[in-house]
Design a protein around this motif. Structure first.
Motif, mmCIF file in Angstrom:
data_model
loop_
_atom_site.group_PDB
_atom_site.id
_atom_site.type_symbol
_atom_site.label_atom_id
_atom_site.label_comp_id
_atom_site.label_asym_id
_atom_site.label_seq_id
_atom_site.Cartn_x
_atom_site.Cartn_y
_atom_site.Cartn_z
ATOM 1 N N GLU A 102 77.987 39.779 40.617
ATOM 2 C CA GLU A 102 77.347 38.837 39.759
ATOM 3 C C GLU A 102 75.618 40.028 40.483
ATOM 4 N N GLY A 103 75.528 41.473 41.773
ATOM 5 C CA GLY A 103 74.719 42.198 41.463
ATOM 6 C C GLY A 103 73.858 41.312 42.449
ATOM 7 N N GLU A 104 74.517 40.308 43.789
ATOM 8 C CA GLU A 104 73.703 40.397 44.844
ATOM 9 C C GLU A 104 74.307 41.457 46.310
ATOM 10 N N GLU A 105 73.243 42.041 46.973
ATOM 11 C CA GLU A 105 74.032 42.263 48.131
ATOM 12 C C GLU A 105 74.301 41.716 49.108
ATOM 13 N N VAL A 106 75.198 42.126 50.264
ATOM 14 C CA VAL A 106 75.623 41.226 51.255
ATOM 15 C C VAL A 106 75.424 41.296 52.823
ATOM 16 N N ASP A 107 74.764 40.591 53.459
ATOM 17 C CA ASP A 107 74.372 41.670 54.998
ATOM 18 C C ASP A 107 75.805 40.470 55.782
ATOM 19 N N VAL A 108 75.792 41.021 57.052
ATOM 20 C CA VAL A 108 77.456 40.420 57.926
ATOM 21 C C VAL A 108 77.123 40.228 58.512
ATOM 22 N N ASP A 140 75.358 30.632 74.941
ATOM 23 C CA ASP A 140 74.132 31.455 75.322
ATOM 24 C C ASP A 140 74.294 32.681 75.096
ATOM 25 N N LYS A 141 75.923 33.501 74.474
ATOM 26 C CA LYS A 141 76.700 34.526 73.896
ATOM 27 C C LYS A 141 76.861 34.387 72.478
ATOM 28 N N LEU A 142 76.141 33.027 72.194
ATOM 29 C CA LEU A 142 75.681 33.334 70.348
ATOM 30 C C LEU A 142 73.954 33.308 70.088
ATOM 31 N N ILE A 143 73.565 32.602 70.847
ATOM 32 C CA ILE A 143 72.475 32.630 70.236
ATOM 33 C C ILE A 143 71.985 33.622 69.696
ATOM 34 N N GLY A 144 71.432 34.831 70.275
ATOM 35 C CA GLY A 144 71.253 36.040 70.294
ATOM 36 C C GLY A 144 71.951 36.730 68.688
ATOM 37 N N THR A 145 72.819 36.852 68.695
ATOM 38 C CA THR A 145 73.607 36.918 67.516
ATOM 39 C C THR A 145 73.147 35.993 66.031
ATOM 40 N N VAL A 146 73.018 34.578 66.765
ATOM 41 C CA VAL A 146 72.621 33.818 65.391
ATOM 42 C C VAL A 146 70.981 33.879 65.032
ATOM 43 N N LYS A 147 70.207 34.195 65.923
ATOM 44 C CA LYS A 147 68.950 34.386 66.001
ATOM 45 C C LYS A 147 68.566 35.643 65.178
ATOM 46 N N VAL A 148 69.335 36.484 64.998
ATOM 47 C CA VAL A 148 69.290 37.424 63.710
ATOM 48 C C VAL A 148 69.579 37.048 62.645
ATOM 49 N N MET A 149 69.780 36.539 61.653
ATOM 50 C CA MET A 149 70.343 36.002 60.680
ATOM 51 C C MET A 149 69.825 34.439 60.620
ATOM 52 N N LEU A 150 68.969 34.196 61.510
ATOM 53 C CA LEU A 150 68.032 33.598 61.694
ATOM 54 C C LEU A 150 66.573 33.604 60.949
ATOM 55 N N ASP A 151 66.611 34.216 61.788
ATOM 56 C CA ASP A 151 65.284 35.228 61.678
ATOM 57 C C ASP A 151 65.006 35.567 60.230
ATOM 58 N N TYR A 153 66.680 35.111 57.876
ATOM 59 C CA TYR A 153 66.701 34.334 56.075
ATOM 60 C C TYR A 153 65.039 33.539 55.888
ATOM 61 N N THR A 154 64.069 33.711 57.272
ATOM 62 C CA THR A 154 62.762 33.316 57.605
ATOM 63 C C THR A 154 62.227 34.594 56.555
ATOM 64 N N SER A 155 62.386 35.631 56.856
ATOM 65 C CA SER A 155 61.250 36.551 57.201
ATOM 66 C C SER A 155 61.667 37.153 55.421
ATOM 67 N N ASP A 156 62.511 36.471 54.842
ATOM 68 C CA ASP A 156 63.266 36.481 52.757
ATOM 69 C C ASP A 156 63.786 38.517 52.567
ATOM 70 N N ARG A 157 64.746 38.717 53.909
ATOM 71 C CA ARG A 157 65.689 39.434 53.887
ATOM 72 C C ARG A 157 66.555 38.756 53.246
ATOM 73 N N PHE A 158 67.239 38.036 52.795
ATOM 74 C CA PHE A 158 68.076 37.252 52.087
ATOM 75 C C PHE A 158 67.628 35.770 51.643
ATOM 76 N N ASP A 159 68.497 35.740 50.816
ATOM 77 C CA ASP A 159 67.539 34.125 50.366
ATOM 78 C C ASP A 159 69.248 32.726 50.230
ATOM 79 N N ARG A 160 70.240 33.505 50.605
ATOM 80 C CA ARG A 160 70.999 32.865 51.339
ATOM 81 C C ARG A 160 71.279 32.816 52.143
ATOM 82 N N LEU A 161 72.049 31.737 53.369
ATOM 83 C CA LEU A 161 72.845 31.970 54.624
ATOM 84 C C LEU A 161 73.766 31.119 54.537
#
Length: 279
Positions: A102-108, A140-151, A153-161
């Motif tokens: 569908e032309g959507e790029e994916v970050d993992v 505490d082992k998940l917060i850093g990993t999750v924050k990267v994805m939340l940031d 989304y907030t910075s419009d790097r991707f439009d859906r999580l």
């Protein structure tokens, strides 16, 4: 030698079955203990989504178009748990190909060693990962990993999580699912029993930023807890099946061994009888 080898293997699988059964009960207890907090913060988020119209949190705003998708893949660190990881990764791969078509790029974001290895072989763009989580989910082992994805989304790097994990139903049933995390949909939040607004201190933006972030972290923590409970249940079932199959194989090999031994004894007796008759 084959019988002895299978017997040794059965001892290992039997021990792993007993260990998995013990860990499974503890994992299920931790998963059920995490559910009340998840339900409570979901109710708070549902009320917030229907209140305070002067400030809409970015997590609650639908994007007009989707050009890039972020996906969190929750798998196990270890194997020997049947088709648990295979079913989930197959579903993620099909969805991954559909997004690309569908032309959507994916970050993992990969949580778990098996998902990380799969995504690396796939050549996906991995933004963050967390491995070696142990038998107990730790935020505490998940917060850093999750924050990267939340940031992102907030910075419009991707439009859906999105998030993919194994949902635990019971010991015999674990189902792979892919759910939308952001933007928060009405289906996930649900309709609040009563709608009211809050008094915010110091201000609505600062409070809602914290509350909505904690809400997403709680969802991901619950998903990891469900996946760990599914892992131990699937491993116990897989090791029990392996032990049962080893028992059947030992019976078959013992039957072949006895037939061969009986044939050799019969041959020796016939040779002795034939020699005595010749004398």
């Amino acid at each position: 030698m084959k019988i002895r080898s299978v017997q040794n293997t059965r001892k290992i699988t039997k021990a792993m079955e007993m260990v998995a059964a013990s860990k499974m009960r503890k994992a299920q207890e931790r998963m059920r203990m995490a559910r009340p907090y998840g339900e409570k913060i979901r109710n708070v988020a549902a009320r917030i989504s229907h209140a305070n119209p002067e400030y809409r949190h970015p997590f609650l705003v639908n994007r007009d178009s989707v050009k890039r998708v972020g996906v969190i893949v929750v798998t196990t660190d270890k194997g020997l748990c049947g088709a648990l990881n295979t079913n989930l990764l197959r579903m993620v791969l099909n969805q991954y190909k559909q997004w690309q078509s569908e032309g959507e790029e994916v970050d993992v974001c990969a949580i778990g060693n098996k998902g990380l290895g799969f995504m690396q072989r796939l050549g996906a763009n991995i933004l963050s990962h967390a491995v070696q989580l142990g038998d107990r989910p730790q935020l505490d082992k998940l917060i850093g990993t999750v924050k990267v994805m939340l940031d992102g989304y907030t910075s419009d790097r991707f439009d859906r999580l999105m998030i993919g994990y194994n949902r635990f139903f019971n010991t015999m049933k674990q189902e792979p699912v892919i759910e939308q995390l952001l933007p928060l949909s009405g289906e996930r939040l649900g309709a609040p029993e009563a709608v009211w607004d809050y008094i915010y201190e110091p201000e609505a933006r600062a409070v809602l930023d914290q509350v909505m972030t904690r809400y997403i972290e709680a969802i991901i923590f619950q998903s990891v807890a469900e996946n760990m409970a599914s892992e131990q249940s699937a491993r116990m079932v897989a090791m029990k099946a392996a032990s049962d199959n080893a028992g059947d194989l030992i019976d078959e090999l013992t039957l072949v061994y006895n037939k061969s031994r009986q044939a050799s004894i019969t041959k020796e007796l016939s040779e002795i009888v034939g020699g005595a008759a010749a004398v």
